[in-house]
Scaffold this motif. Structure first.
Motif, PDB file in Angstrom:
ATOM      1  N   THR A  32      -9.395  -3.562  -3.743  1.00  0.00           N
ATOM      2  CA  THR A  32      -9.533  -2.516  -4.761  1.00  0.00           C
ATOM      3  C   THR A  32      -9.651  -1.164  -4.073  1.00  0.00           C
ATOM      4  OG1 THR A  32     -11.950  -2.655  -4.848  1.00  0.00           O
ATOM      5  CG2 THR A  32     -10.721  -4.093  -6.339  1.00  0.00           C
ATOM      6  N   GLN A  33      -9.537  -0.121  -4.879  1.00  0.00           N
ATOM      7  CA  GLN A  33      -9.666   1.241  -4.367  1.00  0.00           C
ATOM      8  C   GLN A  33     -10.400   2.114  -5.365  1.00  0.00           C
ATOM      9  OE1 GLN A  33      -5.867   3.178  -3.963  1.00  0.00           O
ATOM     10  NE2 GLN A  33      -5.271   2.791  -6.072  1.00  0.00           N
ATOM     11  N   ASN A  35      -9.849   5.945  -5.688  1.00  0.00           N
ATOM     12  CA  ASN A  35      -9.165   7.100  -5.108  1.00  0.00           C
ATOM     13  C   ASN A  35      -9.363   8.394  -5.885  1.00  0.00           C
ATOM     14  OD1 ASN A  35      -7.601   6.529  -7.304  1.00  0.00           O
ATOM     15  ND2 ASN A  35      -5.657   6.435  -6.208  1.00  0.00           N
ATOM     16  N   THR A  44      -7.566  -2.215  -8.891  1.00  0.00           N
ATOM     17  CA  THR A  44      -6.955  -3.265  -8.090  1.00  0.00           C
ATOM     18  C   THR A  44      -5.756  -2.728  -7.323  1.00  0.00           C
ATOM     19  OG1 THR A  44      -7.635  -4.909  -9.708  1.00  0.00           O
ATOM     20  CG2 THR A  44      -5.880  -5.550  -8.201  1.00  0.00           C
ATOM     21  N   CYS A  45      -5.640  -3.123  -6.056  1.00  0.00           N
ATOM     22  CA  CYS A  45      -4.467  -2.761  -5.248  1.00  0.00           C
ATOM     23  C   CYS A  45      -3.263  -3.546  -5.744  1.00  0.00           C
ATOM     24  CB  CYS A  45      -4.710  -3.089  -3.776  1.00  0.00           C
ATOM     25  SG  CYS A  45      -5.984  -2.088  -3.009  1.00  0.00           S
ATOM     26  N   HIS A  46      -2.105  -2.923  -5.703  1.00  0.00           N
ATOM     27  CA  HIS A  46      -0.862  -3.551  -6.135  1.00  0.00           C
ATOM     28  C   HIS A  46      -0.268  -4.408  -5.024  1.00  0.00           C
ATOM     29  CE1 HIS A  46      -0.890  -1.109  -9.736  1.00  0.00           C
ATOM     30  NE2 HIS A  46      -1.140  -0.058  -8.981  1.00  0.00           N
ATOM     31  N   THR A  49       0.544  -3.627  -1.106  1.00  0.00           N
ATOM     32  CA  THR A  49      -0.544  -2.804  -0.583  1.00  0.00           C
ATOM     33  C   THR A  49      -1.744  -3.716  -0.357  1.00  0.00           C
ATOM     34  OG1 THR A  49      -1.530  -2.225  -2.723  1.00  0.00           O
ATOM     35  CG2 THR A  49       0.242  -0.794  -1.908  1.00  0.00           C
ATOM     36  N   TYR A  50      -2.798  -3.170   0.249  1.00  0.00           N
ATOM     37  CA  TYR A  50      -4.032  -3.930   0.463  1.00  0.00           C
ATOM     38  C   TYR A  50      -5.175  -2.964   0.748  1.00  0.00           C
ATOM     39  CZ  TYR A  50      -3.634  -2.744   5.356  1.00  0.00           C
ATOM     40  OH  TYR A  50      -3.558  -2.033   6.517  1.00  0.00           O
ATOM     41  N   SER A  51      -6.384  -3.445   0.632  1.00  0.00           N
ATOM     42  CA  SER A  51      -7.550  -2.731   1.158  1.00  0.00           C
ATOM     43  C   SER A  51      -8.491  -3.771   1.742  1.00  0.00           C
ATOM     44  CB  SER A  51      -8.252  -1.891   0.084  1.00  0.00           C
ATOM     45  OG  SER A  51      -9.048  -2.680  -0.757  1.00  0.00           O
ATOM     46  N   CYS A  58      -5.697   2.201  -1.363  1.00  0.00           N
ATOM     47  CA  CYS A  58      -4.998   0.999  -0.915  1.00  0.00           C
ATOM     48  C   CYS A  58      -3.978   1.424   0.130  1.00  0.00           C
ATOM     49  CB  CYS A  58      -4.300   0.317  -2.094  1.00  0.00           C
ATOM     50  SG  CYS A  58      -5.452  -0.301  -3.333  1.00  0.00           S
ATOM     51  N   GLN A  59      -3.882   0.657   1.199  1.00  0.00           N
ATOM     52  CA  GLN A  59      -2.967   0.965   2.297  1.00  0.00           C
ATOM     53  C   GLN A  59      -1.587   0.363   2.020  1.00  0.00           C
ATOM     54  OE1 GLN A  59      -3.897   2.977   4.708  1.00  0.00           O
ATOM     55  NE2 GLN A  59      -6.035   3.024   4.098  1.00  0.00           N
ATOM     56  N   GLY A  69      -2.615  -7.425  -1.893  1.00  0.00           N
ATOM     57  CA  GLY A  69      -3.664  -6.568  -2.439  1.00  0.00           C
ATOM     58  C   GLY A  69      -4.939  -6.639  -1.630  1.00  0.00           C
TER      59      GLY A  69
END
Length: 118
Positions: A32-33, A35, A44-46, A49-51, A58-59, A69
């Motif tokens: 999750t992020q 931002n 939630t990260c898509h 992407t991930y965190s 999310c990176q 994610g």
């Protein structure tokens, strides 16, 4: 909470035990992020992407990985590649025998590439 007492020319401090005064920020969990400034929710990260947790954003998934994610795995289920978390990102550390680490142009372009014949 503070206010100025104009007759005494001093500041009085008032304390309260309400939860809004005692509320503290909490880091968002992995995947999750948060931002947005002063956000109270985690998004939630898509896919792609991930965190790794405690992230503000999310990176982007490196080209040599598949991301869900939360985490990543080496693209094509290549076994033996080693990824390490540095700060808020995964970095490719090494590739298995028969492959070389390619990282010519930055973080997003990390991948294991099969060696040519010979």
């Amino acid at each position: 909470l503070a206010f100025a007492d104009s007759t005494a020319h001093r500041v009085r401090l008032l304390y309260t035990t309400t939860s809004e005064i005692l509320d503290k920020c909490h880091a968002c969990p992995a995947g999750t992020q948060s931002n947005k400034r002063d956000s109270t929710t985690c998004e939630t990260c898509h896919v792609s992407t991930y965190s790794v947790g405690a992230s503000e954003i999310c990176q982007t998934c490196p080209i040599g990985a598949d991301c869900n994610g939360v985490s990543l795995k080496t693209r094509g289920n290549l076994q033996g590649a080693v990824w390490a978390v540095v700060g808020e990102r995964y970095f490719l550390q090494s590739c298995p025998a028969g492959h070389r680490l390619l990282n010519n142009t930055g973080y997003e372009n990390q991948e294991c590439v099969k060696c040519g014949p010979g």
